[in-house]
Write a protein that holds these residues in place. Structure first.
Motif, mmCIF file in Angstrom:
data_model
loop_
_atom_site.group_PDB
_atom_site.id
_atom_site.type_symbol
_atom_site.label_atom_id
_atom_site.label_comp_id
_atom_site.label_asym_id
_atom_site.label_seq_id
_atom_site.Cartn_x
_atom_site.Cartn_y
_atom_site.Cartn_z
ATOM 1 N N LYS A 92 -1.883 -2.929 13.914
ATOM 2 C CA LYS A 92 -2.179 -2.543 12.367
ATOM 3 C C LYS A 92 -3.253 -3.464 11.710
ATOM 4 C CE LYS A 92 2.213 -1.324 12.778
ATOM 5 N NZ LYS A 92 2.904 -1.253 14.046
ATOM 6 N N SER A 139 8.769 5.132 1.303
ATOM 7 C CA SER A 139 7.705 4.092 1.512
ATOM 8 C C SER A 139 7.836 3.702 2.980
ATOM 9 C CB SER A 139 7.877 3.060 0.673
ATOM 10 O OG SER A 139 6.948 2.224 0.984
ATOM 11 N N ALA A 140 6.826 3.193 3.500
ATOM 12 C CA ALA A 140 6.862 2.477 4.843
ATOM 13 C C ALA A 140 7.245 0.939 4.507
ATOM 14 C CB ALA A 140 5.629 2.447 5.751
ATOM 15 N N ASN A 145 0.950 -1.079 -0.026
ATOM 16 C CA ASN A 145 0.128 0.148 0.101
ATOM 17 C C ASN A 145 0.929 1.311 -0.041
ATOM 18 O OD1 ASN A 145 0.840 0.635 2.583
ATOM 19 N ND2 ASN A 145 -1.198 -0.583 3.426
ATOM 20 N N ARG A 195 -4.695 6.312 6.211
ATOM 21 C CA ARG A 195 -3.267 7.043 5.909
ATOM 22 C C ARG A 195 -2.080 6.732 6.946
ATOM 23 N NH1 ARG A 195 -1.998 7.859 0.880
ATOM 24 N NH2 ARG A 195 -0.696 9.553 1.533
ATOM 25 N N GLN A 196 -2.789 6.613 8.078
ATOM 26 C CA GLN A 196 -1.782 6.591 9.290
ATOM 27 C C GLN A 196 -2.246 5.364 10.258
ATOM 28 O OE1 GLN A 196 0.484 6.475 11.497
ATOM 29 N NE2 GLN A 196 1.021 8.590 10.907
ATOM 30 N N PRO A 197 -1.589 4.657 10.405
ATOM 31 C CA PRO A 197 -2.006 3.394 11.063
ATOM 32 C C PRO A 197 -1.827 3.593 12.652
ATOM 33 C CG PRO A 197 0.382 2.972 10.352
ATOM 34 C CD PRO A 197 -0.144 4.113 9.953
ATOM 35 N N LEU A 240 7.444 1.868 9.891
ATOM 36 C CA LEU A 240 6.812 3.027 9.882
ATOM 37 C C LEU A 240 7.816 4.208 9.990
ATOM 38 C CD1 LEU A 240 3.493 2.343 11.864
ATOM 39 C CD2 LEU A 240 3.909 2.438 9.363
ATOM 40 N N TRP A 296 1.364 3.771 2.338
ATOM 41 C CA TRP A 296 1.810 3.930 3.703
ATOM 42 C C TRP A 296 3.173 4.761 3.526
ATOM 43 C CZ3 TRP A 296 0.426 -0.153 7.966
ATOM 44 C CH2 TRP A 296 -1.018 -0.208 8.076
ATOM 45 N N LYS A 297 3.492 5.821 4.294
ATOM 46 C CA LYS A 297 4.594 6.473 4.258
ATOM 47 C C LYS A 297 5.412 6.323 5.577
ATOM 48 C CE LYS A 297 3.813 8.109 0.038
ATOM 49 N NZ LYS A 297 4.624 7.473 -1.079
ATOM 50 N N SER A 298 6.609 6.085 5.499
ATOM 51 C CA SER A 298 7.702 6.250 6.705
ATOM 52 C C SER A 298 7.725 7.670 7.289
ATOM 53 C CB SER A 298 9.038 5.984 6.454
ATOM 54 O OG SER A 298 9.928 6.312 7.245
#
Length: 553
Positions: free
Chosen positions: A206, A147-148, A138, A220-222, A162, A140-142
């Motif tokens: 998560k 990317s995370a 997906n 967008r943010q876990p 993360l 998700w951003k670090s």
């Protein structure tokens, strides 16, 4: 309300790498902390919170842990820790440890095993996913840019991180992970430590559906995941409830209703949380802290007052302006010019410490340390977040120019809080001996802003903080009183009252460098002025950065 020792305590946060070097290697260490215990005790605090001291490759300054039950060699040995704990306790100081269990280092034994094969016994200790159409599962951003998800060639899957790619996220769905963490926590508590500050603890749960579908859109943010409260209740039941300790959870992305679930007096999870709403008042919606903008006092008051009133009687607030991740408050919300630094540092301290909650003082805050302005190149910065953001926003995507990013770093970088503690005006500020290079440069103003000068000046920020800590123990209203904000639309002053058992406290603070007049700044009837950062009281006149605290006789 049941009263607990941690409600009446004041916490002093120590970032060991930058506090005191005892072995002349340019890095602060545990013996250095032990050497300064009398100074910490003199300030009048009750608890020391230590940032991570565990064994770590140090990709994120110790928040990437490779062994939870060993000490990072930079900081000393387990014997050094035991000596620090024993001496702190002998002086009446408690020790709270940083607990980092959303992720480990990729050099932790668990992860080194986990990445070997899909059927390894430790595989399910972390979060592994197949590629989706040749890409990450997906978007998700670090938190540290990019990317995370990191692809791992060994097994052809991605693992979730993360934060840094060297900080793989643990899989808390696995009961073996939870029990391993709980055993480790009990091991430290049995040693005699007095609690935990829990790093990004509301990120541990998560979603199970990583690939987006119509039924399961990916958040967008876990944060505040589906099972986080189950995990924390289990932690409380199996570990925390068995000890008389203090717990505070770092919880990005929470609001007061979330805090009631994590730290409500009847929640059986944590004692309090760190919220971040007030830390975002000067951030940009798109680029966050890397495009800081002018903040408004009305917004800051609104946010912090909301937390005061909505948690009152239901949960406990943590009170902080500074920590190892935030810029220095006197530069951020005060005025760090030589003319107003001391005055505004005192004002900010009082505004915070007279609210309801447990106050946290970050090392150097009590002497009015400022943001660092002598870092003029990205090479001067050590922090992974700052360096990655520069690479992302300046070098790769040209969203910001070099000059814009350096200005943002001056305002927002975590390294503002991480320059060495300024003990005196000698070379290297007494942090490390002359001839030794400190791990990060000192702030250039250490020749005037330092502990030696503060202790020699009865009007220093240090003695003002010491007085606040004394007053807290003298007047229960400061700890327990109900909070009411006055004049919420005033952009220059912050005025509030506290009421408890028939007593009333009134605080008025001028956040500007102007001399102004407010009727409510004059002494209310039948009160004493118990604290001010000026020598006299001019009634309804408020001088630059003046703060006054009145208490009914």
């Amino acid at each position: 309300m049941n009263k607990h020792w941690w409600q009446e305590a004041v916490v002093y946060q120590v970032y060991p790498r930058s506090f005191q070097d005892s072995n002349k290697d340019g890095i602060g260490d545990l013996d250095g902390v032990r050497q300064r215990l009398d100074y910490i005790k003199k300030l009048g605090v009750d608890v020391i919170w230590l940032n991570p001291i565990y064994r770590s490759p140090n990709d994120d300054n110790g928040y990437d842990i490779s062994n939870y039950q060993a000490i990072m060699p930079d900081f000393g040995t387990m014997a050094d820790f035991d000596a620090l704990l024993k001496e702190a306790h002998a002086k009446g100081l408690k020790i709270v440890m940083d607990l980092v269990v959303n992720h480990t280092s990729d050099e932790h034994h668990w992860f080194m095993e986990s990445r070997k094969s899909k059927d390894n016994p430790y595989r399910d200790y972390y979060i592994w996913q197949d590629p989706v159409d040749g890409h990450a599962p997906n978007d998700w951003k670090s938190s540290f840019s990019g990317s995370a998800w990191q692809f791992d060639d060994t097994t052809g899957q991605y693992y979730l991180h993360l934060f840094s790619k060297k900080q793989p996220d643990l899989n808390w769905r696995n009961p073996k992970v939870r029990n391993s963490v709980f055993d480790m926590m009990s091991w430290w508590l049995d040693k005699g430590i007095d609690g935990f500050r829990m790093d990004v603890i509301n990120l541990i749960s998560k979603t199970k559906e990583f690939a987006p579908t119509a039924e399961h859109p990916v958040p967008r943010q876990p944060a505040n995941g589906p099972h986080v409260h189950e995990y924390l209740e289990e932690m409380n039941q199996k570990v925390l409830s068995k000890y008389d300790i203090m717990t505070v959870g770092e919880t990005p992305g929470v609001h007061p209703d979330d805090a009631l679930k994590y730290a409500g007096f009847n929640s059986h999870e944590l004692d309090m949380v760190f919220q971040f709403e007030h830390m975002g008042v000067d951030s940009d919606k798109e680029l966050g802290k890397w495009r800081p903008h002018q903040w408004q006092l009305t917004n800051l008051k609104r946010i912090m007052s909301k937390w005061q009133t909505e948690l009152n009687g239901k949960a406990w607030n943590s009170l902080y302006w500074n920590n190892h991740d935030q810029p220095r408050v006197v530069s951020r919300f005060g005025n760090d010019s030589p003319e107003f630094r001391v005055r505004s540092a005192k004002m900010l301290g009082a505004v915070l410490h007279f609210q309801q909650g447990t106050p946290y003082i970050y090392q150097g805050e009590e002497i009015g340390m400022t943001n660092v302005m002598n870092f003029n190149s990205i090479e001067d910065y050590k922090d992974i977040e700052s360096r990655n953001a520069y690479r992302d926003l300046v070098e790769q995507h040209q969203v910001l120019t070099n000059d814009q990013m350096i200005a943002a770093l001056h305002h927002s970088s975590r390294d503002n809080a991480r320059t060495p503690m300024q003990w005196d005006d000698s070379v290297n500020a007494g942090f490390t001996p002359e001839g030794v290079d400190p791990w990060i440069q000192l702030n250039a103003n250490y020749d005037t802003v330092n502990v030696k000068a503060a202790l020699a000046d009865p009007e220093s920020v240090f003695y003002f903080y010491q007085k606040m800590n004394t007053l807290r123990k003298q007047y229960p209203i400061i700890t327990y009183g109900d909070y009411t904000l006055l004049d919420p639309d005033d952009e220059q002053t912050w005025t509030y009252t506290r009421e408890f058992e028939g007593q009333k406290l009134t605080l008025t603070a001028n956040f500007s460098k102007d001399t102004i007049t407010r009727d409510y700044a004059a002494a209310p009837a039948n009160t004493n002025l118990i604290l001010s950062n000026y020598d006299d009281d001019q009634g309804s006149t408020l001088r630059p950065y003046e703060v006054k605290v009145y208490l009914t006789k």
